[in-house]
Design a protein around this motif. Structure first.
Motif, mmCIF file in Angstrom:
data_model
loop_
_atom_site.group_PDB
_atom_site.id
_atom_site.type_symbol
_atom_site.label_atom_id
_atom_site.label_comp_id
_atom_site.label_asym_id
_atom_site.label_seq_id
_atom_site.Cartn_x
_atom_site.Cartn_y
_atom_site.Cartn_z
ATOM 1 N N VAL A 7 0.805 -1.233 0.000
ATOM 2 C CA VAL A 7 0.000 0.000 0.000
ATOM 3 C C VAL A 7 0.836 1.281 0.000
ATOM 4 O O VAL A 7 0.325 2.355 -0.304
ATOM 5 N N SER A 8 2.113 1.173 0.310
ATOM 6 C CA SER A 8 2.955 2.371 0.270
ATOM 7 C C SER A 8 3.358 2.721 -1.165
ATOM 8 O O SER A 8 3.898 3.793 -1.419
ATOM 9 N N TYR A 9 3.086 1.816 -2.105
ATOM 10 C CA TYR A 9 3.409 2.051 -3.515
ATOM 11 C C TYR A 9 2.126 2.045 -4.338
ATOM 12 O O TYR A 9 1.645 1.006 -4.769
ATOM 13 N N HIS A 10 1.571 3.210 -4.546
ATOM 14 C CA HIS A 10 0.423 3.380 -5.417
ATOM 15 C C HIS A 10 0.390 4.828 -5.883
ATOM 16 O O HIS A 10 0.983 5.696 -5.267
ATOM 17 N N PHE A 11 -0.242 5.058 -7.009
ATOM 18 C CA PHE A 11 -0.466 6.441 -7.430
ATOM 19 C C PHE A 11 -1.583 6.517 -8.449
ATOM 20 O O PHE A 11 -2.017 5.517 -9.008
ATOM 21 N N GLU A 23 -9.478 8.908 -14.425
ATOM 22 C CA GLU A 23 -8.376 8.576 -13.523
ATOM 23 C C GLU A 23 -8.419 7.098 -13.160
ATOM 24 O O GLU A 23 -9.484 6.506 -13.008
ATOM 25 N N SER A 24 -7.234 6.527 -13.033
ATOM 26 C CA SER A 24 -7.091 5.135 -12.594
ATOM 27 C C SER A 24 -6.094 5.113 -11.433
ATOM 28 O O SER A 24 -5.436 6.113 -11.158
ATOM 29 N N ILE A 25 -6.004 3.962 -10.796
ATOM 30 C CA ILE A 25 -5.094 3.794 -9.664
ATOM 31 C C ILE A 25 -4.140 2.642 -9.989
ATOM 32 O O ILE A 25 -4.587 1.557 -10.372
ATOM 33 N N ALA A 26 -2.849 2.866 -9.843
ATOM 34 C CA ALA A 26 -1.850 1.815 -10.034
ATOM 35 C C ALA A 26 -1.382 1.335 -8.664
ATOM 36 O O ALA A 26 -1.036 2.147 -7.801
ATOM 37 N N LEU A 27 -1.407 0.015 -8.468
ATOM 38 C CA LEU A 27 -0.980 -0.601 -7.211
ATOM 39 C C LEU A 27 0.186 -1.541 -7.474
ATOM 40 O O LEU A 27 0.138 -2.347 -8.406
ATOM 41 N N LYS A 28 1.222 -1.473 -6.641
ATOM 42 C CA LYS A 28 2.419 -2.313 -6.772
ATOM 43 C C LYS A 28 2.207 -3.624 -6.028
ATOM 44 O O LYS A 28 1.856 -3.629 -4.856
ATOM 45 N N ARG A 29 2.413 -4.733 -6.726
ATOM 46 C CA ARG A 29 2.323 -6.040 -6.072
ATOM 47 C C ARG A 29 3.469 -6.198 -5.083
ATOM 48 O O ARG A 29 4.590 -5.759 -5.337
ATOM 49 N N GLU A 30 3.201 -6.839 -3.968
ATOM 50 C CA GLU A 30 4.215 -6.994 -2.919
ATOM 51 C C GLU A 30 5.398 -7.845 -3.346
ATOM 52 O O GLU A 30 6.530 -7.501 -3.060
ATOM 53 N N THR A 62 -11.906 -1.987 -11.034
ATOM 54 C CA THR A 62 -11.573 -3.265 -11.658
ATOM 55 C C THR A 62 -10.198 -3.177 -12.314
ATOM 56 O O THR A 62 -9.883 -2.166 -12.962
ATOM 57 N N ARG A 63 -9.420 -4.260 -12.186
ATOM 58 C CA ARG A 63 -8.090 -4.278 -12.828
ATOM 59 C C ARG A 63 -8.291 -4.315 -14.339
ATOM 60 O O ARG A 63 -8.972 -5.180 -14.869
ATOM 61 N N ILE A 64 -7.676 -3.343 -15.031
ATOM 62 C CA ILE A 64 -7.842 -3.242 -16.481
ATOM 63 C C ILE A 64 -6.595 -3.687 -17.244
ATOM 64 O O ILE A 64 -6.699 -4.107 -18.386
ATOM 65 N N PHE A 65 -5.434 -3.562 -16.627
ATOM 66 C CA PHE A 65 -4.198 -4.073 -17.217
ATOM 67 C C PHE A 65 -3.097 -4.038 -16.177
ATOM 68 O O PHE A 65 -3.260 -3.458 -15.102
ATOM 69 N N SER A 66 -1.981 -4.669 -16.511
ATOM 70 C CA SER A 66 -0.816 -4.686 -15.625
ATOM 71 C C SER A 66 0.406 -4.219 -16.399
ATOM 72 O O SER A 66 0.487 -4.401 -17.614
ATOM 73 N N ILE A 67 1.320 -3.618 -15.675
ATOM 74 C CA ILE A 67 2.580 -3.160 -16.268
ATOM 75 C C ILE A 67 3.710 -3.871 -15.532
ATOM 76 O O ILE A 67 3.818 -3.770 -14.310
ATOM 77 N N HIS A 68 4.539 -4.589 -16.284
ATOM 78 C CA HIS A 68 5.626 -5.367 -15.702
ATOM 79 C C HIS A 68 6.896 -4.512 -15.658
ATOM 80 O O HIS A 68 7.655 -4.439 -16.624
ATOM 81 N N VAL A 69 7.086 -3.864 -14.524
ATOM 82 C CA VAL A 69 8.249 -3.001 -14.316
ATOM 83 C C VAL A 69 8.424 -2.817 -12.807
ATOM 84 O O VAL A 69 7.450 -2.818 -12.059
ATOM 85 N N ARG A 70 9.661 -2.685 -12.381
ATOM 86 C CA ARG A 70 9.922 -2.537 -10.943
ATOM 87 C C ARG A 70 9.448 -1.182 -10.420
ATOM 88 O O ARG A 70 8.744 -1.079 -9.432
ATOM 89 N N ASP A 71 9.900 -0.129 -11.076
ATOM 90 C CA ASP A 71 9.551 1.230 -10.669
ATOM 91 C C ASP A 71 8.755 1.887 -11.792
ATOM 92 O O ASP A 71 9.314 2.220 -12.831
ATOM 93 N N LEU A 72 7.491 2.077 -11.568
ATOM 94 C CA LEU A 72 6.620 2.659 -12.579
ATOM 95 C C LEU A 72 6.744 4.172 -12.582
ATOM 96 O O LEU A 72 6.597 4.817 -11.549
ATOM 97 N N GLU A 73 7.021 4.714 -13.748
ATOM 98 C CA GLU A 73 7.064 6.165 -13.910
ATOM 99 C C GLU A 73 5.701 6.633 -14.421
ATOM 100 O O GLU A 73 5.044 5.941 -15.200
ATOM 101 N N TYR A 74 5.314 7.811 -13.972
ATOM 102 C CA TYR A 74 3.998 8.341 -14.326
ATOM 103 C C TYR A 74 3.803 8.390 -15.840
ATOM 104 O O TYR A 74 2.734 8.018 -16.339
ATOM 105 N N ALA A 75 4.807 8.816 -16.578
ATOM 106 C CA ALA A 75 4.674 8.961 -18.033
ATOM 107 C C ALA A 75 4.302 7.639 -18.695
ATOM 108 O O ALA A 75 3.440 7.601 -19.583
ATOM 109 N N LEU A 76 4.923 6.547 -18.279
ATOM 110 C CA LEU A 76 4.613 5.234 -18.846
ATOM 111 C C LEU A 76 3.184 4.828 -18.477
ATOM 112 O O LEU A 76 2.421 4.355 -19.323
ATOM 113 N N GLY A 77 2.807 5.010 -17.226
ATOM 114 C CA GLY A 77 1.459 4.679 -16.796
ATOM 115 C C GLY A 77 0.414 5.483 -17.549
ATOM 116 O O GLY A 77 -0.601 4.939 -17.995
#
Length: 91
Positions: A7-11, A23-30, A62-77
């Motif tokens: 939960v400390s990694y979302h934006f 607007e959407s919400i990105a959540l980092k898997r543990e 609802t989850r609409i897609f996933s991005i496989h990256v360690r550190d997600l940058e806003y521009a990519l999201g």
């Protein structure tokens, strides 16, 4: 399999062009370098029939897609979210 999020990694990822405000919400898997992007279809009055089998969180949507990256940058999201909006004919 239940997915746990850090939960400390979302934006918030937004699309605010052409008089739109989505607007959407990105959540980092543990335990994985994966960010899941959630969209609240109901908030925008849109149907989510294609995503009925996807994970849903009351507070995020609802989850609409996933991005496989360690550190997600806003521009990519934001780029991926805009492409999703176009593919779904929302914009």
């Amino acid at each position: 399999m239940r997915i746990s999020y850090d939960v400390s990694y979302h934006f918030h990822i937004g699309y605010y062009e052409n008089e739109c405000d989505y607007e959407s919400i990105a959540l980092k898997r543990e335990t994985e370098d994966i960010w899941d992007v959630y969209f609240d279809f109901e908030q925008y009055g849109l149907k989510s029939a294609a995503y009925e089998s996807s994970a849903t969180f009351k507070e995020f949507g609802t989850r609409i897609f996933s991005i496989h990256v360690r550190d997600l940058e806003y521009a990519l999201g934001a780029e991926r979210f805009e492409k999703w909006l176009v593919n779904q004919k929302v914009i």
